[in-house]
Design a protein around this motif. Structure first.
Motif: not given
Length: 526
Positions: A273-288
Motif C-alpha cells: 500500500v506504500s513504498t514508504v513502509d513496505a510492511d504495511a498491508r490492506h487489512i479486512h478485519k471484517n466485511r465492513t
C-alpha cells in the motif's frame, strides 16, 4: 560507552523538593522512587559494549522516558518537551529542576540499540518479572486472546505514486541506475517527486501514463548493469519489480507480449500500500471495516487486567492469522490454562495443539456456512470418517473421497439430489450438493455442539471473554491506534513498550510496593 549516574543534578532534585506535587500512586511517583531498581544499569550493559567514547546518558533514564512516552502516546519531540517543562516527568526520570533534558534524536539512538540487541523486548520482560515476583497471576489460569488492526504511520499511495517513488529509489540506491534512467525512461521527470502534469479527469491520459510508467520500470530493471548489490540497492530493485506488476495487467487488446499495460480490474492479495513502509498491508478485519496497517495481538489475564504477551505482525498471510500467532502468545505459560477467544481462534489446528498441551478451550466456533440461507449445514449430515461415508438429511449416502494434501475430504451427492424433496434447503448447484469435510471435523463439530448446549461453557465465555475488549481499548487509547514507526520490527518493540507501561500502571493501581528486595502488592484496605 554506557553512561553512569554521577549523582549530580542541574538544579534542585525535583523529587526531593517537590514530592508533594507529584501525584501519589502515579507512574511518575513510582518511577521517581524505584527507577534505579526497576531498570538497573547492568540491564543495559550489552547495548554499550565499548569502553571508549563519550559516555551516553544513563540508559535507566532513557528507559523510564520510554515507558512514560509509551504510556502517554507522545512523539520524541513532545516527550522531550515534557521532560523540560513538567515536574512529574523530571521527578520520574531523575532530572534536576533546571535540566533541559536532551535532544529528541537520543531516543531514536536508544531504540536502535534496543532493536539490535539480544533482547529488544527487555523492558516488557522486566515488567513481566515484576508481575511474576508479586504473585498476582498465581492461581489465575485464564488467558483471553484478541487482536486488533493498527493503522500504519504513512499515507496510502496510488499506483502512479508507488511506481514513481520506487523508480526514484532505484536511481538513488543502485550505482549506474541514474544513467540508465536518463537513457531509457521517458514517462516522467524522475528528479521531480510529484505526479506528472496530465489531465487527470481524462481516462485515456491516465491509461497512457500508467502504461508509460510500467514500461519505464521494466526498461530500468532490464538495463541495470550486472553487479553485486548491497542490501539497500537489492531492496530498491525488488520493490520496483513488485509495484510495477501488482496493480497492472496486459491491455485489453494485448496478447501480453507487446508491453502494453493497464490498471487491473482486481486487487492482488498481499498488495503493497506504500513504498514508504513496505510492511504495511490492506487489512479486512471484517466485511465492513477495512484499514491499512498491521495486526496487534494480545494475551490478557482478565481478572487482574494484565497483558501476559503481545505481538505485532503483518496484516496478511496465514502466518499472521490470529490462530497462527496465538500459540506463540501462550508459550512460556506454566500449567494448564483456560483459553478464551473469539471465532478467529477457532481453527482445528489451534484447537488440536492447545488440547494436546492440556488447556481448556472456551473459544467461539467459526460460524457455519450455509449453501442456502436458512438451509442445511454440515452438522445436519452424518459424517463417518472411519467408514468413509457422509449421509445427508434425506438419508442418501455418499463416499468420502481421497484425502487431499491439506487433509480434507469431499463427498459428492450428484444425481441423488435431482429428485430429492429437501433439495431447496440443501443446495443451489445444478450438479448436486458437494460436501467438504475438514480434516479436524470431529474436533470442530464437538466444539460447535459444546458452544450451543453447554451452559457452563456459555457462562464462562460471557463472563471472561469481554474484558479483553477493554484491554484492546487500553492499547489503542490516546492516539495509539496509529503506530508511530515504520515496519513490523520497530512497531513490535513499540507495542511491547506500550504493554509494559500499561502493565506497570495496572500493578501500581493494584498496590505495587517494594519491601526490602521484594516486589509485592499491598493488601487492599477498606
Amino acid at each position: 560507552m554506557q553512561g553512569e549516574w554521577a549523582g549530580e543534578m542541574v538544579g534542585p532534585d525535583v523529587w526531593e523538593t517537590c514530592r508533594e506535587l507529584i501525584p501519589a500512586g502515579s507512574v511518575f511517583a513510582f518511577l521517581a522512587e524505584h527507577r534505579e531498581v526497576l531498570f538497573p544499569p547492568g540491564m543495559f550493559a550489552d547495548m554499550y559494549p565499548s569502553s571508549n567514547g563519550r559516555p551516553s546518558l544513563p540508559p535507566q533514564v532513557l528507559a523510564a522516558t520510554v515507558v512514560l512516552q509509551s504510556l502517554q502516546g507522545l512523539s520524541d519531540f513532545e516527550t522531550v518537551q515534557e521532560l523540560r517543562c513538567d515536574l512529574r516527568w523530571k521527578a520520574a526520570c531523575g532530572l534536576g529542576l533546571y535540566d533541559s533534558a536532551f535532544d529528541p534524536s537520543l531516543l531514536t539512538y536508544f531504540r536502535r540499540r534496543l532493536r539490535h540487541s539480544a533482547d529488544p523486548m527487555r523492558i516488557f520482560t522486566k515488567v513481566r518479572e515484576v508481575v511474576a515476583a508479586t504473585g498476582v497471576l498465581k492461581g489465575r489460569q485464564r488467558r483471553a486472546l484478541d487482536s486488533t488492526v493498527l493503522d500504519d504511520a504513512v499515507a496510502t499511495q496510488d499506483t502512479v505514486t508507488q511506481i514513481i517513488s520506487a523508480v526514484r529509489r532505484v536511481i538513488r540506491e543502485v550505482p549506474g541506475a541514474g544513467e540508465v534512467a536518463a537513457e531509457h525512461c521517458r514517462a516522467h521527470d524522475y528528479t521531480d517527486p510529484g505526479k506528472p502534469r496530465i489531465a487527470w479527469d481524462d481516462e485515456t491520459a491516465r491509461a497512457a501514463l500508467v502504461d508509460a510508467l510500467v514500461t519505464d520500470a521494466h526498461l530500468l530493471l532490464g538495463h541495470l548493469p550486472e553487479q553485486e548489490m548491497g542490501e539497500k540497492a537489492a531492496n530498491a530493485v525488488g520493490l520496483l519489480a513488485l509495484v510495477a506488476g501488482q496493480d497492472v495487467e496486459p491491455a485489453g487488446d494485448s496478447d501480453g507480449r507487446d508491453g502494453r499495460w493497464r490498471i487491473a480490474k482486481r486487487t492482488v492479495a498481499d498488495r503493497l500500500v506504500s513504498t514508504v513502509d513496505a510492511d504495511a498491508r490492506h487489512i479486512h478485519k471484517n466485511r465492513t471495516r477495512h484499514q491499512d496497517g498491521f495486526k496487534g495481538h494480545a494475551s490478557f489475564e482478565p481478572e487482574t487486567g494484565l497483558f501476559t504477551a503481545v505481538a505485532l505482525t503483518g496484516g496478511y498471510g496465514p502466518g499472521n492469522h490470529e490462530a497462527a500467532v496465538a500459540a506463540g502468545l501462550l508459550d512460556g505459560e506454566n500449567g494448564e490454562l483456560t483459553v478464551l477467544g473469539d471465532s478467529a481462534y477457532g481453527t482445528g489446528d489451534l484447537r488440536m495443539r492447545l488440547e494436546a498441551d492440556g488447556h481448556t478451550l472456551v473459544i467461539k466456533p467459526p460460524p457455519m456456512r450455509q449453501a442456502v440461507p436458512g438451509g442445511f449445514t454440515i452438522d445436519d449430515f452424518r459424517i463417518d470418517p472411519a467408514a468413509g461415508t457422509a449421509t445427508c438429511p434425506a438419508g442418501h449416502a455418499a463416499n468420502l473421497g481421497q484425502v487431499k494434501a491439506d487433509g480434507a475430504r469431499t463427498a459428492q451427492f450428484k444425481r441423488v439430489c435431482t429428485d430429492c424433496p429437501l433439495r431447496e434447503r440443501c443446495t443451489t448447484s445444478k450438479t448436486g450438493r458437494t460436501l467438504n469435510v475438514h480434516p479436524q471435523y470431529d474436533l470442530l463439530a464437538a466444539a460447535r455442539a459444546q458452544a450451543a448446549t453447554d451452559v457452563a461453557w456459555q457462562a464462562e465465555y460471557r463472563r471472561w471473554r469481554p474484558p479483553v475488549e477493554r484491554a484492546i481499548a487500553w492499547l489503542v487509547a490516546k492516539g495509539n491506534r496509529r503506530v508511530p514507526y515504520r515496519g513490523v520490527i520497530a512497531n513490535n518493540i513499540w507495542l511491547h513498550h506500550r504493554a509494559a507501561a500499561l502493565n506497570l500502571r495496572r500493578l501500581i493501581t493494584l498496590g505495587l510496593i517494594r519491601t526490602g528486595n521484594t516486589w509485592h502488592l499491598a493488601p487492599a484496605t477498606a
